[in-house]
Design an enzyme around this catalytic site. Structure first.
Site, PDB file in Angstrom:
ATOM      1  CG  HIS A  75       3.207  -1.606  -0.415  1.00 37.74           C
ATOM      2  ND1 HIS A  75       1.959  -1.426   0.127  1.00 37.74           N
ATOM      3  CD2 HIS A  75       3.362  -0.623  -1.333  1.00 37.74           C
ATOM      4  CE1 HIS A  75       1.380  -0.376  -0.434  1.00 37.74           C
ATOM      5  NE2 HIS A  75       2.208   0.125  -1.336  1.00 37.74           N
ATOM      6  CG  MET A  95      -0.674   7.864  -1.025  1.00 40.97           C
ATOM      7  SD  MET A  95       0.439   6.433  -1.071  1.00 40.97           S
ATOM      8  CE  MET A  95       1.821   7.089  -2.008  1.00 40.97           C
ATOM      9  N   GLY A 148       8.722   8.137   1.594  1.00 46.91           N
ATOM     10  CA  GLY A 148       9.770   8.740   2.407  1.00 46.91           C
ATOM     11  C   GLY A 148       9.887   8.154   3.796  1.00 46.91           C
ATOM     12  CB  SER A 172       7.672  -0.504  -1.343  1.00 48.61           C
ATOM     13  OG  SER A 172       7.316  -0.248  -2.678  1.00 48.61           O
ATOM     14  CG  HIS A 180      -1.323   1.567  -3.231  1.00 44.48           C
ATOM     15  ND1 HIS A 180      -0.418   2.580  -2.969  1.00 44.48           N
ATOM     16  CD2 HIS A 180      -2.498   2.185  -3.542  1.00 44.48           C
ATOM     17  CE1 HIS A 180      -1.032   3.745  -3.121  1.00 44.48           C
ATOM     18  NE2 HIS A 180      -2.282   3.533  -3.470  1.00 44.48           N
ATOM     19  CG  MET A 227       2.430   2.901  -9.852  1.00 45.18           C
ATOM     20  SD  MET A 227       3.899   3.958  -9.727  1.00 45.18           S
ATOM     21  CE  MET A 227       4.330   3.720  -7.980  1.00 45.18           C
ATOM     22  CG  ASP A 229       3.875   3.965   0.076  1.00 48.83           C
ATOM     23  OD1 ASP A 229       5.102   4.173   0.097  1.00 48.83           O
ATOM     24  OD2 ASP A 229       3.296   3.355  -0.854  1.00 48.83           O
ATOM     25  N   GLY A 248       3.706   7.756  -7.483  1.00 47.91           N
ATOM     26  CA  GLY A 248       4.220   7.617  -8.839  1.00 47.91           C
ATOM     27  C   GLY A 248       5.649   7.131  -8.922  1.00 47.91           C
ATOM     28  N   GLY A 269      10.512   1.368   0.832  1.00 48.86           N
ATOM     29  CA  GLY A 269      11.206   0.728  -0.278  1.00 48.86           C
ATOM     30  C   GLY A 269      12.693   0.956  -0.224  1.00 48.86           C
ATOM     31  CG  MET A 282      -1.081   4.166  -6.555  1.00 46.65           C
ATOM     32  SD  MET A 282       0.649   4.546  -6.195  1.00 46.65           S
ATOM     33  CE  MET A 282       1.294   2.873  -6.032  1.00 46.65           C
ATOM     34  CG  ASP A 327       4.248   0.767  -4.529  1.00 45.97           C
ATOM     35  OD1 ASP A 327       3.393   1.451  -3.939  1.00 45.97           O
ATOM     36  OD2 ASP A 327       5.320   0.420  -4.007  1.00 45.97           O
TER      37      ASP A 327
END
Length: 226
Positions: free
Chosen positions: A37, A141, A181, A12, A70, A41, A179, A146, A201, A72, A39
């Site tokens: 990936h 998720m 942790g 990520s 992705h 947002m 995605d 976020g 990430g 979001m 992200d």
């Protein structure tokens, strides 16, 4: 595991150095990652603002990886075409953000990209049960979206397994992605539950021994080698 047996590590870029994204993409590829990936947002669907289509467009000439985008964001259907034109190979939308989910998935596929749906931790798998024929990927998720660097939610393992069972009834292959942790400590559990695409990430871009070492650690853990 899911019907798609091959494991993919998808670093990520949210955890990479934004001042050196091209270098980060190249290091990920050299380390053995065949997906990247993104992200995206918007500060509305999630309390953060990150990158847009310009980042995808800028990195596309520098990488042969599968660009896994992705969204979001609210009203993702307004931006799907822009991201595909920028170089996205796959576009994943949040089921919670789509008023007409099936229509949006069809839009993604018609533009030539793979269509994915993401489920927030509190969203049940049944929300995608009636659009499985329109899906190439389901993203579970494993943290609330976020921010990067959050702790894995172990309750999501049962959800991954439920998605795996849903996917097994479909005639075409569907990736099961996770995605949040994802690290060497959690990679084995999520792959045993059914995931075959691991977004990571911090575990990759902030690994103390470098990006390649982070990717190798995930691969070994996912295959039960440590």
């Amino acid at each position: 595991m899911s019907r798609v047996e091959r494991l993919h590590i998808a670093p990520s870029l949210l955890s990479a150095d934004f001042g050196h994204l091209t270098q980060a993409a190249q290091e990920a590829a050299e380390g053995g990652a065949d997906w990247l990936h993104f992200d995206v947002m918007d500060g509305r669907f999630v309390p953060n603002i990150t990158m847009g289509p310009a980042a995808v467009r800028a990195l596309r000439p520098a990488s042969q990886a599968f660009f896994d985008v992705h969204l979001m964001i609210v009203e993702p259907e307004r931006y799907v075409e822009t991201f595909v034109q920028a170089g996205a190979d796959g576009v994943t939308v949040q089921v919670e953000a789509c008023l007409h989910l099936q229509r949006t998935l069809t839009q993604i596929r018609r533009l030539g990209a793979k269509a994915g749906v993401a489920l927030n931790p509190a969203t049940p798998p049944e929300m995608v049960e009636y659009v499985l024929d329109d899906l190439d990927l389901i993203l579970v998720m494993t943290v609330n979206p976020g921010f990067g660097g959050q702790e894995f939610l172990p309750g999501m393992l049962a959800k991954i397994a439920k998605v795996r069972d849903m996917v097994a009834r479909v005639a075409h292959p569907i990736h099961i992605e996770v995605d949040g942790g994802i690290a060497a400590e959690t990679a084995g559990a999520v792959t045993r539950a059914g995931a075959n695409v691991l977004v990571a990430g911090t575990a990759v871009f902030q690994h103390p021994q470098g990006v390649a070492a982070g990717i190798r650690a995930l691969q070994r853990a996912a295959h039960g080698e440590e």
